[in-house]
Design an enzyme around this catalytic site. Sequence first.
Site, PDB file in Angstrom:
ATOM      1  N   THR A  22       0.870  -1.167   0.000  1.00 60.44           N
ATOM      2  CA  THR A  22       0.000   0.000   0.000  1.00 60.44           C
ATOM      3  C   THR A  22       0.909   1.221   0.000  1.00 60.44           C
ATOM      4  O   THR A  22       1.567   1.515   0.997  1.00 60.44           O
ATOM      5  CB  THR A  22      -0.915   0.004   1.230  1.00 60.44           C
TER       6      THR A  22
ATOM      7  N   LYS B  58      -6.934   1.568  -3.485  1.00 64.19           N
ATOM      8  CA  LYS B  58      -6.631   1.137  -2.116  1.00 64.19           C
ATOM      9  C   LYS B  58      -6.837   2.279  -1.130  1.00 64.19           C
ATOM     10  O   LYS B  58      -7.283   2.069   0.009  1.00 64.19           O
ATOM     11  CB  LYS B  58      -5.188   0.627  -2.034  1.00 64.19           C
TER      12      LYS B  58
ATOM     13  N   LYS C  98       0.100   5.978   7.085  1.00 66.20           N
ATOM     14  CA  LYS C  98       0.825   6.411   5.891  1.00 66.20           C
ATOM     15  C   LYS C  98      -0.140   6.645   4.738  1.00 66.20           C
ATOM     16  O   LYS C  98       0.054   7.549   3.926  1.00 66.20           O
ATOM     17  CB  LYS C  98       1.877   5.377   5.485  1.00 66.20           C
TER      18      LYS C  98
END
Length: 353
Positions: A189, A264, A332
């Site tokens: 990711t 995502k 993140k």
Amino acid sequence: STQLISFSFMVMPSGPFVICSLFCCTVFFLCGALSGSVSALKVRSSETASLSEKWCTDKERRTALLGAVENNISREEKEAIAALMAMKACRPGETRLGWVGTGVMGTSMCRHLMEAGYKMTVYSRTAAKCKPLVDLGAKLATTPAEVARESDVVFTIVGFPSDVRQVILGPDGVLSGLGEGGCVVDMTTSEPSLAVEIAEAAAAKKCFALDAPVSGGDVGAREARLSIMVGGEQSAFDAVKPLFECMGKNIRLMGGAGRGQHTKMTNQILIATGIIGVCEGLLYAHKVGLNLEEVIAAVRSGAAGSWSLENYGPRMLKRDMKPGFFIDHFVKVCCSSQFFLPPPPRPFFFLFA
């Protein structure tokens, strides 16, 4: 339109005028939304086509194909040239695979590919993490570049975008060792802009690149039922899809380079709110003295049911705190997504019936 609705309630809160104002403003709002959606679809369609053209893996072959079309050669000749641009399909016993990153999810995902009959070369910054895969027959490499030299397709799934940059674009990274026609598939990711940068670097080496982040956590990885969101070229996706099918169930090509990462980000935004809801709901039930197992059984099949409730709820009750995904990795994504979002609108009030 929302401000007009609110104003109409304030200045004249009685019957017909309110209903008329609400109806008119709703019509205007829907027309504006429809117009905006059509424009957005046109922009996305144009952008996808642009990315597909820009990240073609072999500039010379693309030029030859375009020239062939312009010169009106036969259909068979055009198809033959197009075939040169396509990546070779992956098959057990033929396609050599590499894997970089054997953490919480990577080990299970890599194992599924080995069990399907693929030869594997593996690397991890902590070599001991590769031992379960080496015991199954994988070859241990000392750098990502060494993995790439032994592989036709290399998968990476590491921690942060900085790690992705290092293991793919670094001096000893995957692209420094990957041969022409090879493919790097980043399942971390990460950042959409980095995925595009990797696709560009791969194209310069006459290689393929896919960004393919996953959803489903450690359980989905162990049980080979991940959702895999892919960005990149159609031919590369088609060639690698048999490998994705060893690891997941819901596999979709979302568009050009970076589109898998954007999807995502959407997933993470949705699941973050779901996890918070499960925690707060079960905490409330606990504080008022309800049987939590019965609570989950009562609400799971209704509108409050969710993947997070089904999978994390029972683990919470068992006090099973084994990590399936680290908070730092979730943060993140939130930090990355803020760079792609438009500024928030001015605050306004909603009136609910």
